[in-house]
Design an enzyme around this catalytic site. Structure first.
Site, short mmCIF file in Angstrom:
data_model
loop_
_atom_site.label_atom_id
_atom_site.label_comp_id
_atom_site.label_asym_id
_atom_site.label_seq_id
_atom_site.Cartn_x
_atom_site.Cartn_y
_atom_site.Cartn_z
N SER A 1 0.81 -1.21 0.00
CA SER A 1 0.00 0.00 0.00
C SER A 1 0.85 1.28 0.00
O SER A 1 0.36 2.35 -0.35
CB SER A 1 -0.93 0.00 1.21
OG SER A 1 -0.17 -0.16 2.40
N ASP B 1 -3.33 6.02 12.14
CA ASP B 1 -2.57 5.27 11.15
C ASP B 1 -1.22 5.98 10.95
O ASP B 1 -1.16 7.04 10.33
CB ASP B 1 -3.36 5.22 9.83
CG ASP B 1 -2.62 4.50 8.72
OD1 ASP B 1 -1.39 4.29 8.83
OD2 ASP B 1 -3.27 4.15 7.71
N HIS C 1 0.67 4.96 6.78
CA HIS C 1 0.36 5.58 5.48
C HIS C 1 0.51 7.10 5.54
O HIS C 1 0.66 7.67 6.62
CB HIS C 1 -1.05 5.16 5.06
CG HIS C 1 -1.15 3.67 4.89
ND1 HIS C 1 -1.71 2.85 5.84
CD2 HIS C 1 -0.71 2.87 3.90
CE1 HIS C 1 -1.62 1.58 5.44
NE2 HIS C 1 -1.02 1.57 4.27
#
Ligand SMILES: *[C@@H]1O[C@H](CO)[C@@H](O)[C@H](O)[C@H]1NC(C)=O
Ligand SMILES: *[C@@H]1O[C@H](CO)[C@@H](O)[C@H](O)[C@H]1NC(C)=O
Ligand SMILES: *[C@@H]1O[C@H](CO)[C@@H](O)[C@H](O)[C@H]1NC(C)=O
Ligand SMILES: *[C@@H]1O[C@H](CO)[C@@H](O)[C@H](O)[C@H]1NC(C)=O
Length: 417
Positions: A142, A393, A396
């Site tokens: 990702s 998070d 990311h």
């Protein structure tokens, strides 16, 4: 009397001829190399001296060889970001932090400034002209997906809205951004380990009883879908970092009743993946016409003590970049070992793989993570809501943001190697 070894004369004779034999063999070998399909690749062996004026594919100029673009600092730039979040219609959660409630914007304004030169400005039309009739492909997890979306956002504004689109193929494993008038594609292929694994389903990470499992020497399973790309950008790191060992299926399929599984040190398993990658690149990519990049590990800011912060803190509520006195994330020994493996295996590659070392520059950017500003896939508990650190998070990144700089580095290494 002991018989003299019958071959003594012959040995002498042979000894006399041996140099000729070797000369002829060497000549044959040399001709084979020169005229084989692979010859151009051989000419790029690391030990082959690069001829003056010899160019890598797509180069339009040369880098200032006295400048190390990785030694530098983040400087404030009023002309950033390079695009606005709302301007790039392809972005979605977890990149659109502003849409999900982030109100500070400082993180969008930093530019990487090497100490003794500057990175060339990203030129969208040069990028798209170069990709005319060609394919650029990002492959990995990702984090590489974010670099893919950043690249799309960087180029898409010069394309009219009816001439660009994203489609998905192979059960969602492949995303294809198409710039119609350029007949160009920028693609992303989900393969978090590069190898075949039982966690490759892009929407449902079904793992099953045996836990996370990779299949040995299986790069072709995904690799067959990468063939024909002209520029490739690989990355794989985080999915490996789940413990000191990793399970490797030695053959067969993930569905077999009796599986032959070996538990291997993570570093050795990672080395196997890198060897697979080098093998695949050398087999499938033409060093005269194509380029291959590998983006290094993206730092995680889960632990604020690493930058002198609060013991219970992480990237949540971080709006300032790390300072230069060393109060920023640093790689663990495990991270360093993995980085070393990459270097060791890539050095053995005949095809020159360009390493995009984004780790150090990104390590300052505890401010640039998605944090709590994304779509939450699971309902938040009252404990979460009372303490947002628990669901921030810190892996990311927001876009526009840090991955744009990774692409500026890619742009620099592609056009000014
Ligand atoms: C990446 O760059 C940093 C900073 O320049 C350097 O310290 C580190 O050794 C590099 N890593 C690799 C694997 O080259
Ligand atoms: C960007 O690239 C295009 C196409 O190669 C070129 O014509 C143009 O001059 C470049 N723009 C800048 C600002 O360098
Ligand atoms: C379009 O690009 C593909 C490669 O992605 C190439 O095979 C094809 O020939 C191109 N078509 C035209 C009309 O240029
Ligand atoms: C966020 O950090 C600032 C200091 O930088 C602090 O004053 C504020 O209380 C913090 N907010 C939350 C919700 O933790």
């Amino acid at each position: 009397m002991e018989a003299a070894p019958p071959s003594s004369a012959a040995v002498l004779h042979k000894g006399f001829r041996l140099p000729y034999f070797f000369t002829i063999m060497a000549l044959i070998l040399f001709m084979t190399i020169l005229y084989s399909e692979d010859s151009r690749a051989y000419l790029r062996m690391p030990w082959a001296t690069k001829k003056k004026g010899e160019k890598l594919a797509f180069a339009v100029g040369e880098a200032d060889s006295s400048c190390d673009v990785l030694s530098g600092r983040w400087v404030w730039d009023d002309h950033r970001p390079l695009y606005e979040e709302a301007e790039c219609p392809f972005l979605y959660s977890p990149m659109v932090c502003q849409l999900y409630g982030r109100t500070d914007t400082d993180y969008q304004h930093w530019r990487w400034q090497p100490n003794t030169c500057s990175l060339p400005s990203f030129n969208a039309s040069l990028m798209l002209e170069t990709l005319r009739g060609k394919r650029m492909m990002f492959v990995g997890d990702s984090l590489n997906l974010a670099q893919f979306y950043s690249m799309i956002c960087l180029v898409q504004k010069i394309i009219p809205s009816n001439a660009k689109s994203i489609t998905r193929k192979f059960n969602g494993l492949l995303r294809v951004f198409r710039a119609k008038d350029f007949n160009a594609t920028i693609e992303y292929y989900w393969a978090p380990f590069l190898l075949d694994s039982n966690s490759d389903n892009p929407t449902a990470y079904k793992i099953g009883k045996s836990g996370k499992l990779l299949r040995k020497d299986s790069i072709s399973t995904h690799g067959d879908h990468w063939k024909g790309a002209d520029i490739m950008v690989f990355s794989t790191y985080l999915w490996w970092m789940t413990g000191p060992k990793i399970k490797i299926l030695q053959g067969g399929t993930f569905d077999d009743e009796n599986k032959d599984i070996a538990e291997v040190a993570t570093e050795e398993a990672y080395r196997m993946a890198m060897k697979n990658l080098v093998w695949w690149v050398n087999k499938n990519m033409d060093p005269i016409k194509t380029r291959v990049f590998f983006t290094s590990m993206s730092p995680v800011h889960k632990n604020a003590v690493e930058w002198g912060g609060d013991e219970k803190g992480n990237c949540y509520n971080q709006t300032m970049i790390g300072d230069e006195k060393g109060n920023y994330w640093k790689p663990t020994d495990c991270d360093k070992n993995v980085m070393k493996v990459i270097g060791e295996e890539f050095r053995k590659s005949r095809y020159p793989i360009t390493f995009l070392n984004i780790t150090h520059m990104s390590s300052y950017r505890k401010d640039a993570h998605t944090s709590i500003f994304k779509r939450q896939w699971f309902p938040l508990t009252p404990e979460n809501l009372a303490n947002p650190v628990t669901y921030a998070d810190c892996i990311h990144w927001c876009l526009p943001g840090l991955p744009d700089t990774w692409n500026e580095l890619l742009f620099a290494k592609l056009f000014y190697p």
